[in-house]
Design an enzyme around this catalytic site. Structure first.
Site, PDB file in Angstrom:
ATOM      1  N   ASN A 177      -6.816   4.833   2.058  1.00 49.44           N
ATOM      2  CA  ASN A 177      -5.816   3.788   1.795  1.00 49.44           C
ATOM      3  C   ASN A 177      -4.935   4.280   0.650  1.00 49.44           C
ATOM      4  O   ASN A 177      -5.369   4.294  -0.508  1.00 49.44           O
ATOM      5  CB  ASN A 177      -6.546   2.486   1.417  1.00 49.44           C
ATOM      6  N   TRP A 178      -3.709   4.679   0.995  1.00 51.09           N
ATOM      7  CA  TRP A 178      -2.836   5.282  -0.023  1.00 51.09           C
ATOM      8  C   TRP A 178      -2.159   4.243  -0.909  1.00 51.09           C
ATOM      9  O   TRP A 178      -1.482   4.579  -1.856  1.00 51.09           O
ATOM     10  CB  TRP A 178      -1.783   6.176   0.654  1.00 51.09           C
ATOM     11  N   SER A 193     -14.251   3.257  -5.393  1.00 51.75           N
ATOM     12  CA  SER A 193     -14.466   4.452  -6.226  1.00 51.75           C
ATOM     13  C   SER A 193     -15.343   5.510  -5.572  1.00 51.75           C
ATOM     14  O   SER A 193     -16.127   6.182  -6.249  1.00 51.75           O
ATOM     15  CB  SER A 193     -15.042   4.067  -7.597  1.00 51.75           C
ATOM     16  N   GLU A 239     -15.930  -3.997   0.260  1.00 53.98           N
ATOM     17  CA  GLU A 239     -15.339  -3.418  -0.948  1.00 53.98           C
ATOM     18  C   GLU A 239     -15.564  -4.357  -2.134  1.00 53.98           C
ATOM     19  O   GLU A 239     -14.804  -5.319  -2.313  1.00 53.98           O
ATOM     20  CB  GLU A 239     -13.826  -3.240  -0.760  1.00 53.98           C
ATOM     21  N   GLY A 290     -11.079   1.124  -7.904  1.00 56.42           N
ATOM     22  CA  GLY A 290     -10.213   1.741  -8.908  1.00 56.42           C
ATOM     23  C   GLY A 290     -10.804   1.740 -10.309  1.00 56.42           C
ATOM     24  O   GLY A 290     -10.118   2.034 -11.288  1.00 56.42           O
ATOM     25  N   GLY A 341      -9.689   4.921  -1.752  1.00 53.81           N
ATOM     26  CA  GLY A 341      -8.402   4.734  -2.418  1.00 53.81           C
ATOM     27  C   GLY A 341      -8.009   6.004  -3.153  1.00 53.81           C
ATOM     28  O   GLY A 341      -7.521   6.970  -2.562  1.00 53.81           O
ATOM     29  N   GLY A 342      -8.233   6.012  -4.466  1.00 51.80           N
ATOM     30  CA  GLY A 342      -7.780   7.111  -5.324  1.00 51.80           C
ATOM     31  C   GLY A 342      -8.082   8.504  -4.788  1.00 51.80           C
ATOM     32  O   GLY A 342      -7.197   9.376  -4.759  1.00 51.80           O
TER      33      GLY A 342
END
Ligand code: 13P
Length: 250
Positions: A9-10, A213, A167, A173, A234-235
């Site tokens: 997921n950008w 994360s 999630e 994050g 994500g990141g």
């Protein structure tokens, strides 16, 4: 058998050049023989180019949002038909960032879910508790409540078209990951809820992926757990090498 899935997921992090570079780099190092559904979720303006770049690559392209109507006077919104017309494969719904910053409540999410499934548009549906819920030991109740008000309002689900993404908000994050045991415990709970609602066969075939994360060094231990069928990243999905290392951890 349920699918193993790793989805990147950008979020709102990359522009056109960066998005193109990311896809090209992922393609270079991606091993097509791995039995994992690999997905990326770029931002709306780059979806068309992304689906073109991913054509024939076994990489699915997802949208990060969709409107709950099919057409009409909804300035600034994007419909399922628009996304399908550029070969987008599905959509992430219920992400905590959309719930929190854009007031997407369970009623709206249920409408989005219904219209997506009815139009054969695959949904990656996110649920998860806050830190406060977790600290008060309310996390089971919280995810059950989220499911009761959304997914479980739908009488028939097709595991080919619906993925659940657990999630925990406190892990998104933050660098804090749920331990593999914490992830397994709640994924198993979610699978049991699915079984009570839809029967064992549907429950066994529904992929439940973990997000929060996940990094190359934590992925393997989490993915190893029986009821964890992959990750929503994500990141770490913004680094092609980290993303592919996570895919390879399955
Ligand atoms: P991070 O991997 O950056 O914690 O994000 C997880 C997430 O929100 C994926 O949808």
């Amino acid at each position: 058998m349920r699918k193993k899935i790793v989805a990147g997921n950008w979020k709102m992090n990359v522009d056109l050049n960066e998005s193109t570079d990311l896809i090209k780099s992922i393609k270079k190092i991606y091993d097509h023989n791995i039995d994992v559904e690999v997905c990326i979720a770029p931002s709306f303006p780059f979806l068309k180019e992304s689906t073109e770049l991913c054509q024939g690559e076994k990489i699915k392209v997802l949208a990060q949002n969709v409107n709950d109507n099919l057409k009409g006077a909804f300035t600034g919104e994007v419909s399922i038909h628009m996304l399908k017309s550029i070969n987008v494969d599905g959509v992430i719904l219920g992400h905590s960032e959309r719930r929190e910053y854009y007031n997407e409540d369970d009623d709206l999410l249920l409408r989005k879910l219904k219209v997506s499934l009815k139009n054969n548009f695959k949904v990656y549906f996110c649920i998860g508790e806050s830190l406060e819920d977790r600290e008060k030991n309310n996390h089971f109740e919280k995810v059950k409540n989220q499911l009761d008000k959304t997914v479980f309002k739908i009488d028939n689900i097709d595991p080919e078209n619906l993925v659940i993404a657990y999630e925990p908000i406190w892990a998104i994050g933050t660098g804090l990951t749920a331990s593999p045991e914490q992830a397994q415990e709640i994924h198993k709970y979610i699978r049991n809820l699915l079984s009570e609602r839809y029967g064992k066969k549907i429950s066994d075939n529904t992929s439940i992926i973990y997000g929060g994360s996940v990094k190359p060094n934590s992925a393997r231990d989490i993915f190893e757990k029986q009821d964890v069928d992959g990750g929503l990243i994500g990141g770490a999905s913004l680094s092609p090498q980290d993303f592919i290392d996570i895919v390879r951890s399955i």
